[in-house]
Design a protein around this motif. Structure first.
Motif, PDB file in Angstrom:
ATOM      1  N   PRO A  13      -7.080   2.617  -3.119  1.00  0.00           N
ATOM      2  CA  PRO A  13      -8.255   2.200  -2.334  1.00  0.00           C
ATOM      3  C   PRO A  13      -8.561   0.717  -2.452  1.00  0.00           C
ATOM      4  O   PRO A  13      -9.103   0.121  -1.516  1.00  0.00           O
ATOM      5  CB  PRO A  13      -9.396   3.047  -2.915  1.00  0.00           C
ATOM      6  N   ILE A  14      -8.191   0.094  -3.587  1.00  0.00           N
ATOM      7  CA  ILE A  14      -8.428  -1.352  -3.747  1.00  0.00           C
ATOM      8  C   ILE A  14      -7.594  -2.143  -2.743  1.00  0.00           C
ATOM      9  O   ILE A  14      -8.090  -3.075  -2.094  1.00  0.00           O
ATOM     10  CB  ILE A  14      -8.115  -1.800  -5.190  1.00  0.00           C
ATOM     11  N   ILE A  15      -6.321  -1.769  -2.589  1.00  0.00           N
ATOM     12  CA  ILE A  15      -5.457  -2.458  -1.623  1.00  0.00           C
ATOM     13  C   ILE A  15      -5.964  -2.236  -0.200  1.00  0.00           C
ATOM     14  O   ILE A  15      -5.984  -3.161   0.620  1.00  0.00           O
ATOM     15  CB  ILE A  15      -3.995  -1.970  -1.751  1.00  0.00           C
ATOM     16  N   LEU A  16      -6.401  -1.021   0.098  1.00  0.00           N
ATOM     17  CA  LEU A  16      -6.917  -0.730   1.439  1.00  0.00           C
ATOM     18  C   LEU A  16      -8.196  -1.525   1.709  1.00  0.00           C
ATOM     19  O   LEU A  16      -8.408  -2.023   2.829  1.00  0.00           O
ATOM     20  CB  LEU A  16      -7.188   0.762   1.577  1.00  0.00           C
ATOM     21  N   VAL A  70       2.520   9.366  -5.550  1.00  0.00           N
ATOM     22  CA  VAL A  70       2.903  10.739  -5.193  1.00  0.00           C
ATOM     23  C   VAL A  70       3.970  11.265  -6.156  1.00  0.00           C
ATOM     24  O   VAL A  70       3.882  12.407  -6.629  1.00  0.00           O
ATOM     25  CB  VAL A  70       3.410  10.806  -3.733  1.00  0.00           C
ATOM     26  N   ILE A  71       4.961  10.430  -6.470  1.00  0.00           N
ATOM     27  CA  ILE A  71       6.003  10.822  -7.423  1.00  0.00           C
ATOM     28  C   ILE A  71       5.391  11.061  -8.812  1.00  0.00           C
ATOM     29  O   ILE A  71       5.737  12.030  -9.501  1.00  0.00           O
ATOM     30  CB  ILE A  71       7.107   9.740  -7.521  1.00  0.00           C
ATOM     31  N   ALA A  72       4.473  10.171  -9.216  1.00  0.00           N
ATOM     32  CA  ALA A  72       3.817  10.306 -10.517  1.00  0.00           C
ATOM     33  C   ALA A  72       3.005  11.602 -10.593  1.00  0.00           C
ATOM     34  O   ALA A  72       2.975  12.278 -11.631  1.00  0.00           O
ATOM     35  CB  ALA A  72       2.921   9.102 -10.790  1.00  0.00           C
ATOM     36  N   GLU A  73       2.352  11.952  -9.482  1.00  0.00           N
ATOM     37  CA  GLU A  73       1.589  13.208  -9.444  1.00  0.00           C
ATOM     38  C   GLU A  73       2.523  14.408  -9.548  1.00  0.00           C
ATOM     39  O   GLU A  73       2.199  15.399 -10.226  1.00  0.00           O
ATOM     40  CB  GLU A  73       0.779  13.295  -8.141  1.00  0.00           C
ATOM     41  N   TYR A  74       3.663  14.327  -8.906  1.00  0.00           N
ATOM     42  CA  TYR A  74       4.623  15.434  -8.970  1.00  0.00           C
ATOM     43  C   TYR A  74       5.167  15.616 -10.390  1.00  0.00           C
ATOM     44  O   TYR A  74       5.305  16.743 -10.877  1.00  0.00           O
ATOM     45  CB  TYR A  74       5.780  15.181  -7.998  1.00  0.00           C
ATOM     46  N   TYR A 102       0.841  -1.212   0.000  1.00  0.00           N
ATOM     47  CA  TYR A 102       0.000   0.000   0.000  1.00  0.00           C
ATOM     48  C   TYR A 102       0.869   1.253   0.000  1.00  0.00           C
ATOM     49  O   TYR A 102       0.681   2.158  -0.834  1.00  0.00           O
ATOM     50  CB  TYR A 102      -0.918  -0.014   1.228  1.00  0.00           C
ATOM     51  N   PHE A 103       1.839   1.317   0.913  1.00  0.00           N
ATOM     52  CA  PHE A 103       2.659   2.519   1.013  1.00  0.00           C
ATOM     53  C   PHE A 103       3.656   2.641  -0.142  1.00  0.00           C
ATOM     54  O   PHE A 103       4.017   3.765  -0.512  1.00  0.00           O
ATOM     55  CB  PHE A 103       3.366   2.563   2.372  1.00  0.00           C
ATOM     56  N   VAL A 104       4.077   1.524  -0.709  1.00  0.00           N
ATOM     57  CA  VAL A 104       4.912   1.579  -1.917  1.00  0.00           C
ATOM     58  C   VAL A 104       4.119   2.181  -3.068  1.00  0.00           C
ATOM     59  O   VAL A 104       4.606   3.055  -3.801  1.00  0.00           O
ATOM     60  CB  VAL A 104       5.437   0.171  -2.296  1.00  0.00           C
ATOM     61  N   PHE A 105       2.875   1.733  -3.226  1.00  0.00           N
ATOM     62  CA  PHE A 105       2.002   2.270  -4.273  1.00  0.00           C
ATOM     63  C   PHE A 105       1.735   3.756  -4.048  1.00  0.00           C
ATOM     64  O   PHE A 105       1.697   4.538  -4.999  1.00  0.00           O
ATOM     65  CB  PHE A 105       0.688   1.491  -4.318  1.00  0.00           C
ATOM     66  N   GLN A 140       1.058  10.642 -16.494  1.00  0.00           N
ATOM     67  CA  GLN A 140      -0.262  10.027 -16.557  1.00  0.00           C
ATOM     68  C   GLN A 140      -0.268   8.493 -16.577  1.00  0.00           C
ATOM     69  O   GLN A 140      -1.119   7.890 -15.916  1.00  0.00           O
ATOM     70  CB  GLN A 140      -1.032  10.551 -17.775  1.00  0.00           C
ATOM     71  N   PRO A 141       0.640   7.824 -17.321  1.00  0.00           N
ATOM     72  CA  PRO A 141       0.585   6.351 -17.336  1.00  0.00           C
ATOM     73  C   PRO A 141       0.668   5.736 -15.931  1.00  0.00           C
ATOM     74  O   PRO A 141      -0.088   4.804 -15.613  1.00  0.00           O
ATOM     75  CB  PRO A 141       1.811   5.968 -18.184  1.00  0.00           C
ATOM     76  N   LEU A 142       1.581   6.246 -15.082  1.00  0.00           N
ATOM     77  CA  LEU A 142       1.697   5.724 -13.717  1.00  0.00           C
ATOM     78  C   LEU A 142       0.486   6.102 -12.866  1.00  0.00           C
ATOM     79  O   LEU A 142       0.014   5.317 -12.054  1.00  0.00           O
ATOM     80  CB  LEU A 142       2.982   6.238 -13.055  1.00  0.00           C
ATOM     81  N   ILE A 143      -0.016   7.326 -13.054  1.00  0.00           N
ATOM     82  CA  ILE A 143      -1.192   7.772 -12.297  1.00  0.00           C
ATOM     83  C   ILE A 143      -2.395   6.882 -12.603  1.00  0.00           C
ATOM     84  O   ILE A 143      -3.126   6.462 -11.698  1.00  0.00           O
ATOM     85  CB  ILE A 143      -1.519   9.244 -12.626  1.00  0.00           C
ATOM     86  N   ILE A 144      -2.597   6.585 -13.884  1.00  0.00           N
ATOM     87  CA  ILE A 144      -3.725   5.739 -14.302  1.00  0.00           C
ATOM     88  C   ILE A 144      -3.619   4.337 -13.695  1.00  0.00           C
ATOM     89  O   ILE A 144      -4.629   3.731 -13.309  1.00  0.00           O
ATOM     90  CB  ILE A 144      -3.777   5.654 -15.845  1.00  0.00           C
TER      91      ILE A 144
END
Length: 227
Positions: free
Chosen positions: A42-45, A23-27, A15-18, A31-35
Motif C-alpha cells: 500500500p505504501i508504493i500504491l 504472494v510467494i511468501a504467503e504461500y 509494485y507488481f514485483v513486490f 514470515q521474514p518476507l511477509i513482514i
C-alpha cells in the motif's frame, strides 16, 4: 504537477514485483518476507497516487493508510490482532465507499439499491451459515458486508447505466474486492487455520489487484472530471 511517466512506470513495475514476492511468501508462510513486503504494497500504491494525481484526495490517502494498518495487523494471524485489523479494515472501507460514492456522482439511487441487494444477500447467507465468527467481531463483519455490498452496487449500477472505461475499471475493482472478502471470510470463519498456504496467497493476489484497479479508477475519474 505530475511526475514523468517513466518514474510512474518504474514504480508500477516495483509494485507488481513486490506483490509477486509477497504472494510467494504467503504461500511458503515465510514470515521474514511477509513482514518486509506486505506493508510496502500500500505504501508504493500511495506513492504512485501521490505522483500521478493532480488532486491528491484525502479520502484516497486515508483509505490506503488504513489498508496499510490492516496489512500490518493481519501479519501475526492471532485473534486479537485480527480483531484490531478488522476495525482498521472497516475504516478503510468507509473512506473507500465515501470516495467512490462522491466520484461516481450518483443521481438515481434506484439502480444502486438494485445492484446492492444481490451482494448483500450473498454475504448475509455466508454470515448466517457460519458458527465460527468471534462474538466481538459480529457487528463489525455485518458492517463490512454492508459496505462491500454498497461498493459493488455502485460499481455494477454505474457500469450498466454508463459503460465507460472508467466504470469498467470500477467494476473490476469491486468484483476483486468482493472475491477478496469472500476468500477472507471463508479462511477466517469457515476453515480456521486450514489451507492457509492456499487462501492467503489468493487473498493477497485479489487484494493487490483490487487496490491497483481502485487506484486506476480514481486517477481516471480525476482526469475525466478535469476534462
Amino acid at each position: 504537477m505530475k511526475e514523468p511517466t517513466s518514474l510512474i512506470s518504474r514504480l508500477t513495475i516495483i509494485y507488481f514485483v513486490f506483490v509477486f514476492i509477497e504472494v510467494i511468501a504467503e504461500y511458503l508462510i515465510y514470515q521474514p518476507l511477509i513482514i518486509i513486503f506486505k506493508p510496502f504494497i500500500p505504501i508504493i500504491l500511495l506513492l504512485l497516487y501521490w505522483l500521478n494525481s493532480s488532486k491528491r484526495q484525502m479520502l484516497f490517502i486515508l483509505s490506503l493508510f488504513f489498508s496499510l494498518i490492516t496489512n500490518i495487523l493481519f501479519i501475526p494471524n492471532s485473534s486479537k490482532m485480527i480483531f484490531f485489523g478488522i476495525i482498521a479494515y472497516a475504516f478503510h472501507r468507509i473512506f473507500l465507499v465515501i470516495l467512490i460514492y462522491k466520484t461516481a456522482k450518483i443521481k438515481d439511487h434506484i439502480p444502486l439499491i438494485i445492484g446492492t441487494i444481490p451482494f448483500l444477500l450473498i454475504f448475509s447467507y455466508l454470515f448466517l451459515e457460519t458458527k465460527n465468527i468471534p462474538e466481538n467481531s459480529i457487528f463489525l463483519i455485518l458492517f463490512l458486508n454492508v459496505l462491500i455490498s454498497i461498493y459493488a452496487g455502485i460499481a455494477l449500477s454505474n457500469y450498466f447505466m454508463d459503460d465507460t472505461k472508467q466504470n469498467s475499471i470500477l467494476l473490476i475493482s469491486a468484483l476483486l474486492f468482493v472475491m477478496l472478502q469472500f476468500v477472507v471470510f471463508i479462511e477466517k470463519c469457515y476453515l480456521i487455520n486450514e489451507y492457509t498456504n492456499i487462501f492467503r496467497p489468493i487473498a493477497m493476489s485479489f487484494n493487490a489487484l483490487a487496490f491497483f484497479s481502485y487506484y486506476k479508477y480514481v486517477i481516471n475519474a480525476e482526469i475525466s472530471n478535469n476534462d
